[in-house]
Write a protein that holds these residues in place. Structure first.
Motif, mmCIF file in Angstrom:
data_model
loop_
_atom_site.group_PDB
_atom_site.id
_atom_site.type_symbol
_atom_site.label_atom_id
_atom_site.label_comp_id
_atom_site.label_asym_id
_atom_site.label_seq_id
_atom_site.Cartn_x
_atom_site.Cartn_y
_atom_site.Cartn_z
ATOM 1 N N ASP A 71 0.820 -1.215 0.000
ATOM 2 C CA ASP A 71 0.000 0.000 0.000
ATOM 3 C C ASP A 71 0.853 1.264 0.000
ATOM 4 O O ASP A 71 0.531 2.241 -0.675
ATOM 5 N N SER A 72 1.931 1.257 0.765
ATOM 6 C CA SER A 72 2.752 2.458 0.900
ATOM 7 C C SER A 72 3.572 2.747 -0.352
ATOM 8 O O SER A 72 3.669 3.898 -0.770
ATOM 9 N N TYR A 73 4.162 1.725 -0.960
ATOM 10 C CA TYR A 73 4.979 1.970 -2.148
ATOM 11 C C TYR A 73 4.138 2.499 -3.303
ATOM 12 O O TYR A 73 4.655 3.204 -4.167
ATOM 13 N N ARG A 74 2.851 2.188 -3.316
ATOM 14 C CA ARG A 74 1.964 2.730 -4.338
ATOM 15 C C ARG A 74 1.952 4.265 -4.260
ATOM 16 O O ARG A 74 1.843 4.948 -5.264
ATOM 17 N N SER A 75 2.091 4.796 -3.048
ATOM 18 C CA SER A 75 2.088 6.244 -2.855
ATOM 19 C C SER A 75 3.325 6.916 -3.420
ATOM 20 O O SER A 75 3.353 8.135 -3.561
ATOM 21 N N PHE A 76 4.356 6.136 -3.722
ATOM 22 C CA PHE A 76 5.590 6.693 -4.270
ATOM 23 C C PHE A 76 5.753 6.350 -5.757
ATOM 24 O O PHE A 76 6.845 6.433 -6.306
ATOM 25 N N GLY A 77 4.650 5.926 -6.385
ATOM 26 C CA GLY A 77 4.656 5.681 -7.822
ATOM 27 C C GLY A 77 4.957 4.246 -8.219
ATOM 28 O O GLY A 77 5.007 3.939 -9.406
ATOM 29 N N TRP A 78 5.145 3.359 -7.275
ATOM 30 C CA TRP A 78 5.484 1.970 -7.584
ATOM 31 C C TRP A 78 4.212 1.152 -7.797
ATOM 32 O O TRP A 78 3.217 1.341 -7.123
ATOM 33 N N VAL A 79 4.276 0.215 -8.722
ATOM 34 C CA VAL A 79 3.177 -0.710 -8.996
ATOM 35 C C VAL A 79 3.622 -2.091 -8.527
ATOM 36 O O VAL A 79 4.695 -2.565 -8.908
ATOM 37 N N LEU A 138 5.998 0.413 24.228
ATOM 38 C CA LEU A 138 6.292 0.558 22.802
ATOM 39 C C LEU A 138 5.081 0.923 21.947
ATOM 40 O O LEU A 138 5.250 1.487 20.864
ATOM 41 N N SER A 139 3.894 0.618 22.391
ATOM 42 C CA SER A 139 2.703 0.875 21.568
ATOM 43 C C SER A 139 2.595 2.325 21.100
ATOM 44 O O SER A 139 2.346 2.565 19.913
ATOM 45 N N PRO A 140 2.803 3.328 21.968
ATOM 46 C CA PRO A 140 2.731 4.712 21.474
ATOM 47 C C PRO A 140 3.833 5.035 20.453
ATOM 48 O O PRO A 140 3.584 5.768 19.488
ATOM 49 N N LEU A 141 5.022 4.471 20.644
ATOM 50 C CA LEU A 141 6.112 4.719 19.690
ATOM 51 C C LEU A 141 5.801 4.118 18.329
ATOM 52 O O LEU A 141 6.042 4.741 17.287
ATOM 53 N N ILE A 142 5.253 2.905 18.324
ATOM 54 C CA ILE A 142 4.909 2.251 17.062
ATOM 55 C C ILE A 142 3.792 3.016 16.366
ATOM 56 O O ILE A 142 3.851 3.243 15.146
ATOM 57 N N GLU A 143 2.796 3.447 17.103
ATOM 58 C CA GLU A 143 1.709 4.234 16.516
ATOM 59 C C GLU A 143 2.220 5.545 15.931
ATOM 60 O O GLU A 143 1.768 5.995 14.884
ATOM 61 N N GLN A 144 3.175 6.160 16.617
ATOM 62 C CA GLN A 144 3.776 7.400 16.126
ATOM 63 C C GLN A 144 4.490 7.156 14.791
ATOM 64 O O GLN A 144 4.386 7.970 13.866
ATOM 65 N N LYS A 145 5.190 6.035 14.672
ATOM 66 C CA LYS A 145 5.875 5.704 13.415
ATOM 67 C C LYS A 145 4.868 5.436 12.304
ATOM 68 O O LYS A 145 5.077 5.830 11.155
ATOM 69 N N TYR A 146 3.760 4.753 12.628
ATOM 70 C CA TYR A 146 2.719 4.530 11.612
ATOM 71 C C TYR A 146 2.119 5.855 11.154
ATOM 72 O O TYR A 146 1.876 6.049 9.957
ATOM 73 N N ASP A 147 1.898 6.774 12.077
ATOM 74 C CA ASP A 147 1.388 8.104 11.707
ATOM 75 C C ASP A 147 2.366 8.817 10.787
ATOM 76 O O ASP A 147 1.964 9.480 9.822
ATOM 77 N N GLU A 148 3.657 8.688 11.086
ATOM 78 C CA GLU A 148 4.686 9.301 10.244
ATOM 79 C C GLU A 148 4.657 8.685 8.841
ATOM 80 O O GLU A 148 4.774 9.403 7.838
ATOM 81 N N ILE A 149 4.470 7.372 8.768
ATOM 82 C CA ILE A 149 4.383 6.699 7.465
ATOM 83 C C ILE A 149 3.171 7.202 6.690
ATOM 84 O O ILE A 149 3.264 7.483 5.492
ATOM 85 N N TYR A 150 2.037 7.341 7.355
ATOM 86 C CA TYR A 150 0.830 7.817 6.667
ATOM 87 C C TYR A 150 1.031 9.228 6.137
ATOM 88 O O TYR A 150 0.583 9.550 5.037
#
Length: 174
Positions: A28-36, A150-162
């Motif tokens: 899903d994420s690589y699609r956002s950078f033009g990859w198929v 770790l849960s808040p740190l992981i959620e923060q990284k997911y937010d950064e990815i989004y």
């Protein structure tokens, strides 16, 4: 046929190793950078990881910025994987150490019994058996405590990815 149908389109290709649990996020994420997404590489699938194959046009607008965002995404994804692994690392080490200590105490109890030292055998055997019982409970407790940290740190990284994916999508549609 029109001239556009026959025009050449050059592609660049990429294979990405990913844990099976994060495969959907990578696709899903690589699609956002033009990859198929072309599919997993069948010959590379083994155990917990899979190689994902992608392609994209070589001449995209804002390709340098997309590549920069993609590198930031890859960094965040690696950090998430490291945080996921660290959930159980300290708990495993503590449980193994307690279990090994219990085993050593039981070994000492056997030698004490063989030498006729019954009181010493009992004083070593009781903590030895506890050293075999306690690791399970200590592992569970330490793992839960670490997950809570770790849960808040992981959620923060997911937010950064989004956020990075949103920026990439905006570049592709601009």
């Amino acid at each position: 046929m029109s001239n556009q149908e026959n025009s050449f389109v050059g592609f660049e290709y990429m294979e990405v190793p990913a844990k099976r649990s994060m495969e959907s996020m990578y696709v899903d994420s690589y699609r956002s950078f033009g990859w198929v997404f072309e599919g997993p590489s069948a010959r590379e699938e083994s155990g917990d990881t899979v190689k994902l194959r992608f392609k994209r046009e070589r001449r995209l607008r804002g390709q340098a910025e997309l590549t920069r965002l993609q590198r930031q995404f890859e960094s965040c994804a690696r950090e998430i994987e490291a945080l996921e692994r660290s959930r159980t690392t300290a708990a495993s080490i503590a449980a193994f150490t307690i279990g090994l200590t219990g085993t050593a105490l039981l070994g000492g109890a056997v030698f004490a019994y063989l030498n006729g030292l019954l009181p010493m055998m009992v004083s070593l055997a009781v903590p030895g058996f506890l050293g075999w019982i306690i690791p399970y409970f200590s592992y569970q407790k330490l793992r839960q405590r670490r997950e809570k940290q770790l849960s808040p740190l992981i959620e923060q990284k997911y937010d950064e990815i989004y956020t990075l994916c949103e920026q990439g999508c905006r570049l592709l549609t601009a």
